[in-house]
Motif scaffolding. Structure first.
Motif, PDB file in Angstrom:
ATOM      1  N   HIS A   8      86.576 -57.447  36.349  1.00 26.80           N
ATOM      2  CA  HIS A   8      85.174 -57.858  36.192  1.00 26.80           C
ATOM      3  C   HIS A   8      84.407 -56.758  35.467  1.00 26.80           C
ATOM      4  CE1 HIS A   8      81.430 -59.785  38.366  1.00 26.80           C
ATOM      5  NE2 HIS A   8      81.175 -59.476  37.101  1.00 26.80           N
ATOM      6  N   HIS A  40      79.040 -62.620  30.380  1.00 23.36           N
ATOM      7  CA  HIS A  40      78.322 -63.796  30.869  1.00 23.36           C
ATOM      8  C   HIS A  40      78.342 -64.923  29.834  1.00 23.36           C
ATOM      9  CE1 HIS A  40      76.509 -61.726  34.321  1.00 23.36           C
ATOM     10  NE2 HIS A  40      76.270 -60.703  33.523  1.00 23.36           N
ATOM     11  N   GLU A  65      82.375 -64.786  32.955  1.00 20.99           N
ATOM     12  CA  GLU A  65      81.556 -64.974  34.156  1.00 20.99           C
ATOM     13  C   GLU A  65      80.525 -66.054  33.846  1.00 20.99           C
ATOM     14  OE1 GLU A  65      79.485 -61.472  35.644  1.00 20.99           O
ATOM     15  OE2 GLU A  65      79.115 -62.453  37.576  1.00 20.99           O
ATOM     16  N   HIS A  76      77.616 -67.016  40.493  1.00 18.12           N
ATOM     17  CA  HIS A  76      78.446 -66.609  39.360  1.00 18.12           C
ATOM     18  C   HIS A  76      79.915 -66.900  39.656  1.00 18.12           C
ATOM     19  CE1 HIS A  76      75.272 -63.613  37.630  1.00 18.12           C
ATOM     20  NE2 HIS A  76      74.946 -64.886  37.501  1.00 18.12           N
ATOM     21  N   HIS A 191      81.335 -61.550  43.318  1.00 17.41           N
ATOM     22  CA  HIS A 191      80.523 -60.802  44.298  1.00 17.41           C
ATOM     23  C   HIS A 191      79.880 -61.671  45.395  1.00 17.41           C
ATOM     24  CE1 HIS A 191      77.540 -62.182  41.417  1.00 17.41           C
ATOM     25  NE2 HIS A 191      77.999 -61.376  40.496  1.00 17.41           N
ATOM     26  N   ASP A 248      82.410 -54.878  38.082  1.00 23.38           N
ATOM     27  CA  ASP A 248      81.187 -55.420  37.486  1.00 23.38           C
ATOM     28  C   ASP A 248      80.511 -54.361  36.604  1.00 23.38           C
ATOM     29  OD1 ASP A 248      79.384 -57.380  36.844  1.00 23.38           O
ATOM     30  OD2 ASP A 248      78.470 -57.516  38.835  1.00 23.38           O
TER      31      ASP A 248
END
Ligand code: MN
Ligand code: MN
Ligand code: MN
Length: 284
Positions: A8, A40, A65, A76, A191, A248
């Motif tokens: 991620h 994204h 994502e 997400h 997450h 992330d």
């Protein structure tokens, strides 16, 4: 905490600050050997990242994502190992980009109603890519002295329930899960503890996600307390889901979420990569 697997992270193709190649370089330098770039709602960085990864000997799977809605809450969903040239997926992402553009315009309008200047052009410039999101608006606010920090920008204007928190228009959870599944990939809830949900609600999300064709839960998340990771491990096992690991990563500035700076997946959880050929020989 270090993991050789990081599934991620973000590049300039969405709201990260490094070029896709630089994300891969940094991941390699930090010991990551299996990586997914999960920008994204775009595949813009995939090719460049994969080419660099091949040069360095870093294994990669395709990643993304996706933003979606579940019970009017924005969620997400991470996708892995899908076909990046699947026409239906590419078409779906075109629609997603249009929604992001409309959303950026609406964020700017709503902020104006709060007495701020129109920040859209500055946010577009800030985004480098063409679709600004909330972090770009936050940066513009900081740069123009409207707030003193990102945190303040989110607390006052952009965070959940604030004027700039525009969530209309995202597709439904089952829709984005099916985009990934139909392109031959696996869907994972990103997450899970960042949605401020009660445990009951999180279990309901997981049930709906599984019924939609979802397979995994991001269990190890950067900066997450051990207890939270344990709780997610339990949920994962109970729902017979596969576990994933992700920092992330967005920027080297955010040191608590750097590439590979995340706990390994607990042994009790079956990894999402358990049957990936690229993961052979890697102990996550
Ligand atoms: Mn982001
Ligand atoms: Mn996210
Ligand atoms: Mn992310």
């Amino acid at each position: 905490m270090r993991s050789v697997i990081d599934l991620h992270c973000h590049s300039l193709a969405s709201d990260g600050v490094l070029a896709p190649e630089a994300v891969v370089d940094r991941a390699y330098e930090r010991g990551v050997r299996l990586l997914a770039l999960t920008d994204h709602d775009t595949l813009g960085g995939q090719l460049a990242a994969m080419e660099r990864a091949q040069c360095l000997g870093v294994k990669m799977v395709s990643g993304i994502e996706l933003s979606c809605l579940w019970r009017r809450q924005s969620i997400h969903v991470l996708g892995y190992g899908f076909n990046t040239v699947e026409p239906a997926l590419i078409e779906a992402l075109r629609g997603q980009k249009q929604r992001r553009l409309e959303r950026a315009g609406e964020i700017a309008q709503r902020l104006e109603k709060q007495g701020l200047p129109n920040l859209l052009d500055a946010a577009i410039t800030q985004s480098d890519s063409d679709v600004p999101g909330r972090p770009h608006f936050a940066q513009v606010m900081v740069d123009s002295g409207l707030v003193s920090s990102h945190a303040e920008a989110f607390k006052k204007y952009l965070g959940s329930g604030k004027a700039g928190d525009v969530k209309n228009g995202w597709p439904a959870l089952e829709t984005v899960v099916q985009w990934i599944v139909k392109a031959g990939g696996q869907a994972v809830i990103a997450h899970p503890r960042k949605y401020n949900m009660t445990l009951t609600r999180l279990r309901e999300l997981i049930d709906d996600f599984k019924a939609s064709g979802g397979e995994g839960l991001e269990v190890a998340v950067a900066g997450q307390k051990q207890g939270e990771t344990g709780l997610l491990s339990d949920l994962c096992r109970r729902s017979d889901l596969l576990g994933s690991v992700g920092s992330d990563f967005h920027s080297p500035q955010f040191r608590w979420a750097d590439l590979g700076s995340v706990a390994s997946l607990p042994d009790s959880v079956k990894p999402i990569w358990h049957d990936w050929s690229v993961a052979e020989g890697l102990a996550g």
